[in-house]
Design an enzyme around this catalytic site. Structure first.
Site, PDB file in Angstrom:
ATOM      1  N   GLU A 209       0.818  -1.214   0.000  1.00  0.00           N
ATOM      2  CA  GLU A 209       0.000   0.000   0.000  1.00  0.00           C
ATOM      3  C   GLU A 209       0.853   1.267   0.000  1.00  0.00           C
ATOM      4  O   GLU A 209       0.405   2.330   0.395  1.00  0.00           O
ATOM      5  CB  GLU A 209      -0.954  -0.006   1.193  1.00  0.00           C
ATOM      6  CG  GLU A 209      -1.939  -1.161   1.118  1.00  0.00           C
ATOM      7  CD  GLU A 209      -2.997  -1.108   2.193  1.00  0.00           C
ATOM      8  OE1 GLU A 209      -3.671  -0.077   2.320  1.00  0.00           O
ATOM      9  OE2 GLU A 209      -3.153  -2.100   2.911  1.00  0.00           O
ATOM     10  N   LYS A 339     -15.077  -2.625   4.883  1.00  0.00           N
ATOM     11  CA  LYS A 339     -14.533  -2.920   3.553  1.00  0.00           C
ATOM     12  C   LYS A 339     -15.666  -3.555   2.762  1.00  0.00           C
ATOM     13  O   LYS A 339     -16.085  -4.682   3.060  1.00  0.00           O
ATOM     14  CB  LYS A 339     -13.401  -3.928   3.648  1.00  0.00           C
ATOM     15  CG  LYS A 339     -12.119  -3.424   4.282  1.00  0.00           C
ATOM     16  CD  LYS A 339     -11.293  -4.647   4.614  1.00  0.00           C
ATOM     17  CE  LYS A 339      -9.854  -4.370   4.891  1.00  0.00           C
ATOM     18  NZ  LYS A 339      -9.198  -5.589   5.406  1.00  0.00           N
TER      19      LYS A 339
HETATM   20  C1  2PG Z   1      -6.338  -4.576   6.064  1.00  0.00           C
HETATM   21  C2  2PG Z   1      -6.278  -4.358   4.568  1.00  0.00           C
HETATM   22  C3  2PG Z   1      -5.960  -2.941   4.185  1.00  0.00           C
HETATM   23  P1  2PG Z   1      -5.910  -6.387   2.975  1.00  0.00           P
HETATM   24  O1  2PG Z   1      -5.867  -5.597   6.569  1.00  0.00           O
HETATM   25  O2  2PG Z   1      -6.905  -3.767   6.762  1.00  0.00           O
HETATM   26  O3  2PG Z   1      -4.778  -2.493   4.787  1.00  0.00           O
HETATM   27  O4  2PG Z   1      -5.384  -5.250   3.975  1.00  0.00           O
HETATM   28  O5  2PG Z   1      -6.654  -5.690   1.907  1.00  0.00           O
HETATM   29  O6  2PG Z   1      -4.666  -7.097   2.524  1.00  0.00           O
HETATM   30  O7  2PG Z   1      -6.805  -7.256   3.803  1.00  0.00           O
HETATM   31 MG    MG Z   2      -6.718  -5.014   8.619  1.00  0.00          MG
END
Ligand code: 2PG
Ligand code: MG
Length: 422
Positions: A209, A339
């Site tokens: 990221e 998310k």
């Molecule tokens: C998290 C995300 C974003 P990933 O763990 O919060 O940083 O990572 O998309 O790899 O789950």
């Molecule tokens: Mg996380």
């Protein structure tokens, strides 16, 4: 609501060079809009299923042609010619068409790309910016601008696993605007780059990221370096700039123990370690401090970290309304990492967001580590009145697409950010 003329899918590549899904929704009026979906690396076990081709001869099995095939075939056939009274109705049709509890038949990547492309096409047809469409969908006015949390250092699955913990983030706490938040973050990031060159005599390497990935031996060194970088930038830790951390600890929890810095900690010892860090460093938000299967220890951690540090659930909650209910009932956390692709439709993500807000939690709206140049995330974070954003570091175009869109929205609609620390 507008009538759908056609829906089309396309396999594109994300910021890791892996395939992902883009969908285009064309309305009867001719209005047309596209959306692409992100993909995680440190995924929670309860996430909706991204459909991957599994064909090792293409992209190591990560291809998304099956998901695209479903969009061009079944989804297009089912939705074309129809009008949906709301985004919720469209999403319900997609969920019903898939028919599985985890969206594994058509793929959460296919379903979410269509859900968002439809929202964008509808906003376009209605002449409203996308953040307004999202605010109307949520039934709540936009009252604040989210405060960003931005990646500074990474380890774990995002940074080459030199240390187990995943991300240390900058929280520009004294900033009065989003624009100023980025200015402050840039100063800290630039200081951190200098510090790394001096300390490690090496060109810095960036993680998934865009955070820096210093070759440290102990997790706590990332926190120490962050404090040094803040001071080097002429700012005061805990006043101008606070810290957040995403430990992603499910990914170093093995056989009931946390494998941290060569030690093997039980849940109690891990909790004490986290409480100690939160006492010695200005950490205002601690994400996935414990593992997703370590439910029993979360309530005690949450109690010990309150009120100065948020206990933020990511893998633990997976943006899933039922898991969030459980966490509210057991006081396992007091903040949601939202998310959208963990659950797979806008409507279900909104339900998750509202549940958290109604419980008095904070909501951090987050991107994934694998992203595209699409910026719908920014409109969503503002439209649903997120308290914070988490979109990666201040480098890399897929991250800056989000920040630059947030700057545009802030110009159109300047709003206060909530103060932090509270
Ligand atoms: C998290 C995300 C974003 P990933 O763990 O919060 O940083 O990572 O998309 O790899 O789950
Ligand atoms: Mg996380």
């Amino acid at each position: 609501m507008p009538r759908i003329r056609s829906i089309e899918g396309l396999e594109i590549l994300d910021s890791r060079g892996r395939p992902t899904v883009k969908a285009t929704c064309v309305l009867q009026s001719g209005a047309s809009a596209s959306a692409s979906v992100p993909s995680g690396a440190s995924t929670g076990r309860a996430e909706a299923v991204e459909l991957r081709d599994g064909d090792p001869s293409r992209y190591g099995g990560y291809g998304c042609l099956k998901a695209v095939y479903h969009i061009n075939g079944e989804i297009n056939r089912k939705l074309s010619g129809r009008t949906f009274a709301s985004q919720a109705e469209l999403d319900r049709a997609l969920i019903d068409l898939d028919g599985t509890p985890d969206k594994s038949r058509l793929g959460a990547n296919a379903i979410l790309a269509v859900s968002i492309a439809h929202s964008r096409a509808s906003a376009l047809e209605g002449g409203a910016p996308l953040y307004r469409y999202f605010a109307e969908m949520s039934g709540q006015p936009i009252t604040r601008f989210p405060r960003p949390t931005l990646n500074l250092f990474s380890g774990g699955m995002h940074g080459g696993r030199q240390v187990a913990i995943q991300d240390v983030l900058v929280v520009p706490a004294s900033a009065g605007s989003f624009r100023q938040s980025l200015e402050i973050t840039h100063a800290v990031y630039a200081a951190a780059v200098e510090l790394m060159a001096e300390r490690f005599d090496a060109r810095w390497l960036t993680a998934d990221e865009g955070g820096l990935a210093p070759p440290v031996n102990r997790a706590e060194e990332l926190l120490e370096l962050a404090i040094e970088a803040i001071e080097r930038a002429g700012l005061t830790p805990g006043v101008h700039v606070c810290l957040a951390a995403d430990l992603a600890s499910s990914h170093f929890f093995k056989d009931g123990a946390y494998r941290l810095d060569g030690k093997s900690l039980n849940s109690h010892e891990m909790k004490e370690q986290l409480v100690d860090w939160a006492r010695r460093y200005p950490i205002v938000s601690l994400e996935d401090g414990l593992a997703e299967e370590d439910w029993d220890h979360w309530p005690e951690l949450c109690k010990r970290l309150s009120p100065t540090t948020l206990t933020l659930g990511d893998d633990l909650l997976c943006t899933h309304p039922r898991r969030i209910q459980n966490a509210i009932q057991s006081n396992a956390c007091n903040a949601l990492l939202l998310k959208v692709n963990q659950i797979g439709t806008l409507t279900e993500a909104l339900e998750a967001c509202q549940l958290a807000r109604d419980a008095g939690w904070m909501v951090t709206v987050s991107v994934r580590s694998g992203e595209t140049e699409d910026d719908w995330f920014s409109d969503l974070a503002v439209g649903w009145s997120g308290h914070q954003t988490k979109a990666g570091s201040i480098t890399q175009s897929e991250r800056l697409a989000k920040y630059n869109r947030l700057l545009e929205i802030e110009k159109e609609m300047p709003l206060p950010m909530i103060p932090w620390p509270h």
